[in-house]
Enzyme design. Structure first.
Site: not given
Length: 606
Positions: A187-189
């Site tokens: 999700w972060d990436t």
């Protein structure tokens, strides 16, 4: 109107030993540079199995600046963050890992970078020249490799995508979150990559970082999960936008042309034409019509399989999907056309990929089992009539030349595939009668990361769909009967080709034809040649030649095999082209429908 400007979310999963100290440090640090009523700290507790919910509830009761958002079910790291951010009150949305690995003296820079409206997204980085980060090799090497891959494949300008220290302007978050598909560690990436692609102002700044606790490369999360998500996002951002329905239709047509050209590498076109000229054109046309009649049965069978799994579709649409996938199998290596069908039913009817692949697996198992039963039945008949010895002599060296060698290879492959098919049916039926969860225990041996829960869930859906069909007696019987009809028509097609060459369809020729076609189809299951060209003909010839009257011989047997296979491939290609035009199918565009209606809405506690 709320006075809260900054919302800090702490994603928590089984953090009973650290969450109280983390909340205390966070409150103290925020109070050092923000007014006391301008911020809130949210514990996004993601279906914990320890005392984290009780501790978070107590902290919220003791301090008005603390909120507890609880999820009864595991949402995953990204899912829990999204769920909490959507319920946060601030315009600046912040999160960091609860282990406080990132030095909290950087929190002011993180918050103010976005709160000041200078940037839309801010993220800490452990890979910039100015920072200090203690990275042991078991952490540093995988992290360096991952970030290098993200920069290369996804064309990101950032050095560190997974540092758990980020902030978003609410407008940026609301624009990006609906486009992010991953709900776990990627999700972060995905948020950072898509923020750059959308033109949002992204700040990356160095942070001092000290690892807390143990860490290791995780097979399921790092290799299967993160790697596949990089490829999926790259396809979505770089390839899919360039594919229009017109381009897709043109590409599909070109693939069919390539399939025809590939056939000329294994067959002599002039010889095929000569053979065709020597056969009765009317009966060749009849054979094509008979084979074409099997395709609606394939669509109806696929409908029955999906009906059992809870998806009700029209047989004509499913027939088109089968046509397209089988055309792909004539071109793509390793039977990748099967994946095309899973895509078609996902894109056009929102049937999930696990169910799409599970339905394909059921169909393939029934195909192989039916063909094996047909071949085995005839083999017993040959043994009973004393003809098995002639076949054995041909397979063990009684015949010579390229055709014989190809046929011997094909028969060995066919025998192995047949045994595997029978074994697969046995395993599936046995597993359908037990309540033991083999999937989750197997995945658990490979990974102890929370991402393993997600992977196990996907695999469990796949296995459960297969078991649903095998456990339903009436469905099993219907699919089995339709499979028998489909492959009987496949054999009848070859028998009519024999008739086109002037050979009467006496009982011995019919029996040999059933055996030869069955073994040929089993042989081409393994993608050793495009469309099984060569293997099918070799197996067919080496069986027909020794078991039929001498007048047929190797040359005519090979000619019949060539014409039979060419007729079937031609019908498949024509059906595939027509279906692509009818359904206007794009084979490269990922179409995501709405989320599953069965998702459970988490509960909140403020």
């Amino acid at each position: 109107m709320t006075a809260v400007e900054v919302s800090v979310v702490l994603p928590a999963y089984n953090e009973e030993d650290t969450i109280e100290e983390t909340v205390s440090v966070t409150l103290e640090t925020l109070a050092s540079f923000l007014p006391g009523d301008s911020f809130e700290v949210i514990v996004a507790e993601d279906g914990c199995a320890d005392r984290t919910p009780e501790i978070a509830t107590r902290l919220a009761n003791e301090d008005d600046r603390v909120r507890h958002i609880h999820s009864e079910t595991r949402l995953g790291r990204g899912g829990a963050l999204e769920y909490a951010f959507e319920r946060a009150e601030g315009e600046t949305l912040v999160y960091f890992d609860t282990d406080l690995a990132t030095d909290m003296r950087h929190l002011e820079e993180l918050v103010e970078s976005v709160r000041s409206d200078e940037y839309d997204v801010a993220t800490g980085s452990r890979w910039m020249a100015e920072n200090r980060a203690d990275r042991p090799a078991k952490r540093g090497i995988p992290s360096f490799g991952y970030n290098t891959l993200v920069r290369g494949v996804l064309r990101s300008d950032l050095k560190d995508h997974q540092c758990g220290f980020k902030a978003f302007d609410r407008r940026a978050f609301e624009a990006l979150a609906p486009t992010v598909q991953d709900e776990h560690w990627f999700w972060d990436t995905e948020m950072l990559v898509k923020a750059q692609r959308r033109g949002f102002r992204v700040k990356e700044f160095p942070v001092d970082w000290t690892p807390k606790g143990d860490s290791k490369v995780d097979i399921v999360r790092d290799v299967f999960g993160m790697g596949s998500q990089i490829l999926r996002t790259g396809w979505e951002l770089s390839v899919s936008p360039r594919i229009t329905p017109r381009v897709s239709l043109g590409a599909g047509t070109m693939l069919v042309v390539v399939a025809l050209l590939l056939m000329t590498q294994y067959l002599n076109p002039a010889r095929v034409l000569d053979v065709m000229a020597g056969a009765d054109p009317a009966l060749i046309a009849v054979s094509a019509a008979i084979y074409a009649a099997s395709w609606p049965l394939r669509g109806a069978r696929y409908r029955d399989i999906l009906d059992t799994m809870g998806y009700h579709e029209r047989w004509d649409f499913l027939t088109g999907a089968v046509f397209i996938s089988q055309t792909g199998n004539l071109v793509f290596p390793a039977r990748l056309g099967d994946g095309v069908r899973a895509y078609v039913v996902k894109a056009r009817r929102a049937i999930p990929y696990p169910t799409g692949f599970a339905s394909l697996a059921v169909e393939r198992v029934f195909d192989l089992l039916t063909i094996t039963v047909l071949a085995g039945t005839v083999m017993l008949g040959l043994a009973a009539t004393g003809s098995a010895g002639e076949l054995l002599a041909a397979l063990t060296g009684g015949a010579s030349g390229d055709t014989a060698r190809s046929g011997q290879t094909a028969v060995v492959v066919a025998a192995a595939v047949g045994v595997a098919a029978i074994g697969a049916v046995g395993v599936i039926v046995a597993s359908a009668r037990t309540d033991r969860n083999f999937v989750r225990s197997a995945v658990g041996r490979l990974s102890d990361d929370s991402y393993a829960d997600y992977v196990a869930g996907v695999v469990e859906t796949f296995v459960a769909d297969i078991q649903t069909v095998t456990a339903d007696g009436s469905a099993f019987a219907r699919v089995g009967l339709s499979s028998l009809l489909i492959w009987t028509l496949d054999v009848v097609t070859a028998l009519v080709v024999f008739a086109a060459f002037g050979y009467p369809l006496d009982p011995s020729l019919v029996a040999v034809g059933f055996f030869a076609v069955s073994v040929g189809n089993l042989a081409k299951v393994l993608p050793l040649t495009p469309g099984g060209v060569g293997l099918y003909e070799g197996a067919f010839t080496i069986i027909v030649a020794p078991l039929t009257p001498a007048a047929i011989g190797v040359t005519v047997a090979l000619s019949v095999a060539i014409v039979d296979h060419a007729v079937k491939n031609a019908v498949t290609i024509l059906g595939g082209v027509s279906s692509m035009a009818w359904l206007n199918v794009s084979l490269t565009t990922a179409v995501e429908e709405s989320r599953s209606a069965g998702d459970i809405e988490p509960e909140t506690t403020d």
